[in-house]
Design a protein around this motif. Structure first.
Motif, PDB file in Angstrom:
ATOM      1  N   VAL A  75      21.435  53.779  41.845  1.00 39.73           N
ATOM      2  CA  VAL A  75      22.191  52.735  41.143  1.00 39.73           C
ATOM      3  C   VAL A  75      23.342  52.248  42.016  1.00 39.73           C
ATOM      4  N   LEU A  76      23.686  50.963  41.863  1.00 36.91           N
ATOM      5  CA  LEU A  76      24.855  50.386  42.537  1.00 36.91           C
ATOM      6  C   LEU A  76      25.901  50.011  41.495  1.00 36.91           C
ATOM      7  N   LEU A  77      27.132  50.347  41.776  1.00 35.41           N
ATOM      8  CA  LEU A  77      28.264  50.030  40.894  1.00 35.41           C
ATOM      9  C   LEU A  77      29.192  49.079  41.640  1.00 35.41           C
ATOM     10  N   ILE A  78      29.485  47.930  41.007  1.00 33.48           N
ATOM     11  CA  ILE A  78      30.284  46.909  41.706  1.00 33.48           C
ATOM     12  C   ILE A  78      31.382  46.347  40.793  1.00 33.48           C
ATOM     13  N   PRO A  79      32.465  45.831  41.415  1.00 32.51           N
ATOM     14  CA  PRO A  79      33.445  45.091  40.619  1.00 32.51           C
ATOM     15  C   PRO A  79      32.897  43.704  40.306  1.00 32.51           C
ATOM     16  N   LYS A  80      33.249  43.153  39.148  1.00 37.67           N
ATOM     17  CA  LYS A  80      32.784  41.796  38.827  1.00 37.67           C
ATOM     18  C   LYS A  80      33.450  40.764  39.722  1.00 37.67           C
ATOM     19  N   THR A  81      34.670  41.048  40.129  1.00 39.78           N
ATOM     20  CA  THR A  81      35.381  40.158  41.056  1.00 39.78           C
ATOM     21  C   THR A  81      34.875  40.416  42.472  1.00 39.78           C
ATOM     22  N   HIS A  82      34.676  39.329  43.215  1.00 38.30           N
ATOM     23  CA  HIS A  82      34.186  39.494  44.585  1.00 38.30           C
ATOM     24  C   HIS A  82      35.249  40.135  45.470  1.00 38.30           C
ATOM     25  N   ARG A  83      34.951  41.317  45.971  1.00 38.09           N
ATOM     26  CA  ARG A  83      35.769  42.006  46.977  1.00 38.09           C
ATOM     27  C   ARG A  83      34.815  42.507  48.033  1.00 38.09           C
ATOM     28  N   GLU A  84      35.160  42.258  49.279  1.00 37.57           N
ATOM     29  CA  GLU A  84      34.193  42.567  50.332  1.00 37.57           C
ATOM     30  C   GLU A  84      34.017  44.074  50.540  1.00 37.57           C
ATOM     31  N   ASN A  85      35.109  44.786  50.480  1.00 33.17           N
ATOM     32  CA  ASN A  85      35.055  46.208  50.872  1.00 33.17           C
ATOM     33  C   ASN A  85      36.219  46.967  50.236  1.00 33.17           C
ATOM     34  N   VAL A  86      36.311  48.243  50.544  1.00 31.48           N
ATOM     35  CA  VAL A  86      37.335  49.101  49.922  1.00 31.48           C
ATOM     36  C   VAL A  86      38.748  48.647  50.262  1.00 31.48           C
ATOM     37  N   TYR A  87      38.904  48.057  51.454  1.00 30.00           N
ATOM     38  CA  TYR A  87      40.245  47.631  51.876  1.00 30.00           C
ATOM     39  C   TYR A  87      40.796  46.520  50.981  1.00 30.00           C
ATOM     40  N   GLU A  88      39.902  45.773  50.355  1.00 30.23           N
ATOM     41  CA  GLU A  88      40.324  44.605  49.557  1.00 30.23           C
ATOM     42  C   GLU A  88      40.566  44.928  48.086  1.00 30.23           C
ATOM     43  N   LEU A  89      40.175  46.113  47.655  1.00 30.33           N
ATOM     44  CA  LEU A  89      40.310  46.438  46.227  1.00 30.33           C
ATOM     45  C   LEU A  89      41.768  46.632  45.841  1.00 30.33           C
ATOM     46  N   THR A  90      42.150  46.100  44.685  1.00 29.11           N
ATOM     47  CA  THR A  90      43.459  46.444  44.137  1.00 29.11           C
ATOM     48  C   THR A  90      43.357  47.844  43.523  1.00 29.11           C
ATOM     49  N   GLU A  91      44.506  48.441  43.263  1.00 31.10           N
ATOM     50  CA  GLU A  91      44.506  49.769  42.631  1.00 31.10           C
ATOM     51  C   GLU A  91      43.801  49.717  41.285  1.00 31.10           C
ATOM     52  N   GLU A  92      44.030  48.648  40.564  1.00 30.82           N
ATOM     53  CA  GLU A  92      43.429  48.508  39.235  1.00 30.82           C
ATOM     54  C   GLU A  92      41.907  48.371  39.333  1.00 30.82           C
ATOM     55  N   GLU A  93      41.451  47.582  40.293  1.00 30.67           N
ATOM     56  CA  GLU A  93      40.000  47.423  40.474  1.00 30.67           C
ATOM     57  C   GLU A  93      39.359  48.752  40.873  1.00 30.67           C
ATOM     58  N   ALA A  94      40.034  49.480  41.745  1.00 30.07           N
ATOM     59  CA  ALA A  94      39.512  50.792  42.159  1.00 30.07           C
ATOM     60  C   ALA A  94      39.451  51.737  40.969  1.00 30.07           C
ATOM     61  N   ALA A  95      40.502  51.700  40.154  1.00 23.93           N
ATOM     62  CA  ALA A  95      40.539  52.572  38.973  1.00 23.93           C
ATOM     63  C   ALA A  95      39.397  52.220  38.012  1.00 23.93           C
ATOM     64  N   ASN A  96      39.158  50.926  37.841  1.00 22.30           N
ATOM     65  CA  ASN A  96      38.077  50.502  36.933  1.00 22.30           C
ATOM     66  C   ASN A  96      36.709  50.961  37.438  1.00 22.30           C
ATOM     67  N   LEU A  97      36.519  50.928  38.742  1.00 24.72           N
ATOM     68  CA  LEU A  97      35.254  51.397  39.310  1.00 24.72           C
ATOM     69  C   LEU A  97      35.096  52.901  39.076  1.00 24.72           C
TER      70      LEU A  97
END
Ligand code: AMP
Ligand code: ZN
Length: 141
Positions: A39-61
């Motif tokens: 399975v693949l888990l992704i943010p709904k907002t387009h972020r290219e890679n881990v460097y681009e994730l906000t803390e909140e987006e990372a937490a949601n993942l």
């Protein structure tokens, strides 16, 4: 991002075998699974890679990851589970929308081989300690 294949799955303009969705993330079956239940888990907002994730987006993942992992564990009773996430082509990234692979593992001959080729002589503890100092300095900036 209109050209991104995973954004298209989020938008529903191309099909995906969705297994989980909330306000922030979706998870779907990998189209070329390396093992049963990949399975693949992704943010709904387009972020290219881990460097681009906000803390909140990372937490949601990561909030969703154990739920999906437990569903895979219950459904397939794998012997183990790898969470794998590639950043950059050198690291094996081929789709440039952040995704976390959840890969149930069954036996030594299943589709994935993860091997740590430890070079102890290259990284004695004094070197490791200096690396740690430099990394933590950056994290305090
Ligand atoms: P990576 O090499 O880490 O970038 O992984 C990309 C993953 O996306 C691969 O495992 C592909 O099989 C998978 N993939 C590519 N296109 C699709 C798609 N349309 N639907 C589901 N999975 C896909
Ligand atoms: Zn995208």
């Amino acid at each position: 991002m209109t050209s991104c294949i995973f954004c298209k799955i989020v938008e529903g303009t191309i099909p995906g075998e969705k297994v989980y969705e909330d306000d922030h993330v979706i998870a779907f079956m990998d189209i070329m699974p390396v093992t049963k239940g990949h399975v693949l888990l992704i943010p709904k907002t387009h972020r290219e890679n881990v460097y681009e994730l906000t803390e909140e987006e990372a937490a949601n993942l990561f909030k969703a990851a154990p739920k999906i992992a437990n569903a895979l564990k219950e459904e397939f009773q794998p012997s183990g589970m790898n969470l794998l996430q590639n950043n950059g082509s050198f690291a094996g990234q081929s789709v440039y929308h952040f995704h976390m692979h959840l890969i149930p593992r069954y036996d030594k001959t299943d589709g994935l081989k993860v091997e740590f080729n430890t070079k102890v002589e290259q990284f004695p503890m004094d070197v490791v300690s200096e690396l740690a100092t430099n990394i933590s300095r950056r994290l305090q900036e």
